[in-house]
Design a protein around this motif. Structure first.
Motif, PDB file in Angstrom:
ATOM      1  N   GLN A 164      -2.633  -6.408  -4.336  1.00  0.00           N
ATOM      2  CA  GLN A 164      -2.256  -5.736  -5.574  1.00  0.00           C
ATOM      3  C   GLN A 164      -3.440  -5.601  -6.530  1.00  0.00           C
ATOM      4  OE1 GLN A 164       1.250  -7.651  -7.154  1.00  0.00           O
ATOM      5  NE2 GLN A 164       2.561  -6.872  -5.533  1.00  0.00           N
ATOM      6  N   LEU A 165      -4.254  -6.661  -6.657  1.00  0.00           N
ATOM      7  CA  LEU A 165      -5.427  -6.564  -7.520  1.00  0.00           C
ATOM      8  C   LEU A 165      -6.448  -5.587  -6.942  1.00  0.00           C
ATOM      9  CD1 LEU A 165      -5.889 -10.328  -8.495  1.00  0.00           C
ATOM     10  CD2 LEU A 165      -5.061  -8.484  -9.949  1.00  0.00           C
ATOM     11  N   GLY A 166      -6.591  -5.604  -5.611  1.00  0.00           N
ATOM     12  CA  GLY A 166      -7.504  -4.674  -4.964  1.00  0.00           C
ATOM     13  C   GLY A 166      -7.080  -3.234  -5.160  1.00  0.00           C
TER      14      GLY A 166
ATOM     15  N   ILE B 181       0.841  -1.201   0.000  1.00  0.00           N
ATOM     16  CA  ILE B 181       0.000   0.000   0.000  1.00  0.00           C
ATOM     17  C   ILE B 181       0.875   1.249   0.000  1.00  0.00           C
ATOM     18  CG2 ILE B 181      -1.744   1.285   1.301  1.00  0.00           C
ATOM     19  CD1 ILE B 181      -2.774  -1.449   2.325  1.00  0.00           C
ATOM     20  N   GLU B 182       1.975   1.222   0.775  1.00  0.00           N
ATOM     21  CA  GLU B 182       2.912   2.345   0.776  1.00  0.00           C
ATOM     22  C   GLU B 182       3.448   2.614  -0.627  1.00  0.00           C
ATOM     23  OE1 GLU B 182       5.074   2.391   5.151  1.00  0.00           O
ATOM     24  OE2 GLU B 182       5.861   1.067   3.596  1.00  0.00           O
ATOM     25  N   THR B 183       3.865   1.555  -1.307  1.00  0.00           N
ATOM     26  CA  THR B 183       4.437   1.701  -2.645  1.00  0.00           C
ATOM     27  C   THR B 183       3.407   2.243  -3.626  1.00  0.00           C
ATOM     28  OG1 THR B 183       5.965  -0.140  -2.244  1.00  0.00           O
ATOM     29  CG2 THR B 183       5.563   0.465  -4.541  1.00  0.00           C
TER      30      THR B 183
ATOM     31  N   PRO C  14      -7.231 -14.354   5.671  1.00  0.00           N
ATOM     32  CA  PRO C  14      -5.921 -13.805   5.295  1.00  0.00           C
ATOM     33  C   PRO C  14      -5.922 -13.198   3.896  1.00  0.00           C
ATOM     34  CG  PRO C  14      -5.657 -15.927   6.369  1.00  0.00           C
ATOM     35  CD  PRO C  14      -7.142 -15.743   6.154  1.00  0.00           C
ATOM     36  N   LEU C  15      -5.223 -12.085   3.735  1.00  0.00           N
ATOM     37  CA  LEU C  15      -5.096 -11.412   2.447  1.00  0.00           C
ATOM     38  C   LEU C  15      -3.704 -11.668   1.876  1.00  0.00           C
ATOM     39  CD1 LEU C  15      -6.695  -7.931   3.314  1.00  0.00           C
ATOM     40  CD2 LEU C  15      -7.780  -9.847   2.148  1.00  0.00           C
ATOM     41  N   SER C  16      -3.669 -12.219   0.686  1.00  0.00           N
ATOM     42  CA  SER C  16      -2.382 -12.453   0.031  1.00  0.00           C
ATOM     43  C   SER C  16      -1.915 -11.183  -0.663  1.00  0.00           C
ATOM     44  CB  SER C  16      -2.517 -13.584  -0.989  1.00  0.00           C
ATOM     45  OG  SER C  16      -3.343 -13.176  -2.071  1.00  0.00           O
TER      46      SER C  16
ATOM     47  N   ALA D  26      -0.621   3.155 -18.276  1.00  0.00           N
ATOM     48  CA  ALA D  26      -0.045   2.784 -16.981  1.00  0.00           C
ATOM     49  C   ALA D  26      -1.111   2.487 -15.930  1.00  0.00           C
ATOM     50  CB  ALA D  26       0.881   3.900 -16.483  1.00  0.00           C
ATOM     51  N   ALA D  27      -2.281   3.133 -16.049  1.00  0.00           N
ATOM     52  CA  ALA D  27      -3.350   2.911 -15.061  1.00  0.00           C
ATOM     53  C   ALA D  27      -3.903   1.497 -15.131  1.00  0.00           C
ATOM     54  CB  ALA D  27      -4.470   3.922 -15.284  1.00  0.00           C
ATOM     55  N   ASP D  28      -3.622   0.777 -16.212  1.00  0.00           N
ATOM     56  CA  ASP D  28      -4.152  -0.586 -16.384  1.00  0.00           C
ATOM     57  C   ASP D  28      -3.182  -1.668 -15.937  1.00  0.00           C
ATOM     58  OD1 ASP D  28      -6.656   0.156 -17.808  1.00  0.00           O
ATOM     59  OD2 ASP D  28      -5.248   0.933 -19.287  1.00  0.00           O
ATOM     60  N   VAL D  29      -2.012  -1.282 -15.461  1.00  0.00           N
ATOM     61  CA  VAL D  29      -1.013  -2.276 -15.067  1.00  0.00           C
ATOM     62  C   VAL D  29      -1.510  -3.066 -13.863  1.00  0.00           C
ATOM     63  CG1 VAL D  29       1.306  -2.607 -14.140  1.00  0.00           C
ATOM     64  CG2 VAL D  29       0.932  -0.985 -16.007  1.00  0.00           C
ATOM     65  N   VAL D  30      -1.530  -4.390 -14.006  1.00  0.00           N
ATOM     66  CA  VAL D  30      -1.969  -5.281 -12.926  1.00  0.00           C
ATOM     67  C   VAL D  30      -0.779  -6.146 -12.524  1.00  0.00           C
ATOM     68  CG1 VAL D  30      -3.702  -6.952 -12.176  1.00  0.00           C
ATOM     69  CG2 VAL D  30      -4.274  -5.290 -13.924  1.00  0.00           C
TER      70      VAL D  30
END
Length: 316
Positions: A80-82, A32-34, A73-75, A292-296
């Motif tokens: 990242q997908l969220g 989340i920080e990144t 638990p959250l992987s 760039a906004a679509d990078v998953v």
């Protein structure tokens, strides 16, 4: 840009959910920080977020969102997908039908991805053009798997130009399949992920899935097939024209590529760029553009892509 520390407290207090939210060694918090370029400090249920005010608020909203989901638990994948979906919250896109694959939750994570899936379903030929990590190839393979599961096509054909990315690999041993394996590995990986290794192996044995170098497509007519041409930026204008004229009755084709990563010899035109210009107004062909906004992928990838895009604009 205005900087300040933002404090939030997550309620109701639940130590199990807090642990699930933060992840092992606070790895989820680092993601989340990144993503938001902030720093997060925690003491119990109290979080302190330092950074640009707007980004700190977004990070706080992300913490509250994931805390709601942290009953289990959250992987890192979940985080990242969220984060991708959160960054596109409020943007509208036409809903795409669910795809039949081994992944029941597979869907477009951004408006452009959803539009891409819709384009594939509505057109016999679709171009997906954009930077690495935007899901162009993965969603194309998912659409192919969906088509064969619904009996809309009889086979999947995967092809890619055999061009090294700035390196000379030299002689590759083995038969034809073994020689092209290194070039088609990303397509294999997507197939295994979406169908399972055993099922993919059976379909290869039945020749319901076929891989072929682009050079071997000349002279063929592909009927009732879902054909994917990956890394199309490394085709010549003659090659992509040859490929597009292979499409037969009941066939569907998806062409993917990233025009910022062309590995052709210097001075050689990219067939993908030429095709985009020539076919822009041809009815029945769909074009989907990504940025760039679509990078998953890892949150840093989106920022790397954005930095290169900014550099290219400055040079232009």
């Amino acid at each position: 840009m205005k900087q300040r520390a933002l404090g939030i407290t997550l309620r109701p207090l639940d130590n199990g959910r807090l642990n699930n939210l933060c992840g092992a060694l606070d790895e989820n918090l680092r993601q989340i920080e990144t993503a938001f370029d902030v720093t997060i400090a925690r003491r119990g249920e109290d979080f302190r977020i330092s950074g640009a005010l707007a980004q700190s608020r977004l990070a706080g909203q992300a913490l509250e969102h994931f805390y709601e989901l942290a009953k289990t638990p959250l992987s890192i994948d979940d985080i990242q997908l969220g984060l991708v979906e959160l960054s596109n919250r409020g943007l509208t896109a036409q809903a795409a039908p669910a795809l039949i694959t081994r992944k029941s939750d597979l869907h477009g994570r951004t408006p452009n991805q959803t539009a891409y899936l819709r384009q594939i379903q509505e057109h016999d030929i679709t171009f997906g053009i954009g930077p690495a990590g935007t899901g162009k190839t993965y969603l194309a393979v998912a659409s192919a798997v969906d088509a064969i599961e619904r009996d809309q096509v009889e086979r999947i054909v995967l092809t890619r130009p055999a061009v090294e990315a700035g390196e000379r690999l030299g002689f590759l041993p083995g038969d034809l399949a073994q020689k092209v394996d290194p070039y088609l590995r990303p397509l294999y990986d997507a197939l295994y992920d979406l169908m399972g290794f055993d099922k993919v192996s059976r379909l290869f044995e039945k020749q319901s899935i076929e891989v072929a170098p682009l050079a071997y497509m000349r002279g063929r007519t592909l009927n009732h097939a879902f054909i994917i041409l990956d890394e199309a930026q490394n085709t010549t204008p003659e090659q992509i024209k040859m490929f597009l004229t292979r499409i037969g009755i009941g066939a569907k084709a998806v062409i993917t590529g990233d025009v910022t990563q062309i590995d052709l010899p210097k001075g050689q035109k990219s067939g993908l760029i030429e095709a985009r210009r020539i076919l822009a107004d041809v009815r029945g062909i769909g074009f989907a553009d990504f940025d760039a906004a679509d990078v998953v992928r890892h949150p840093l990838v989106a920022r790397i892509v954005a930095a290169y895009e900014k550099n290219a604009e400055q040079k232009a």
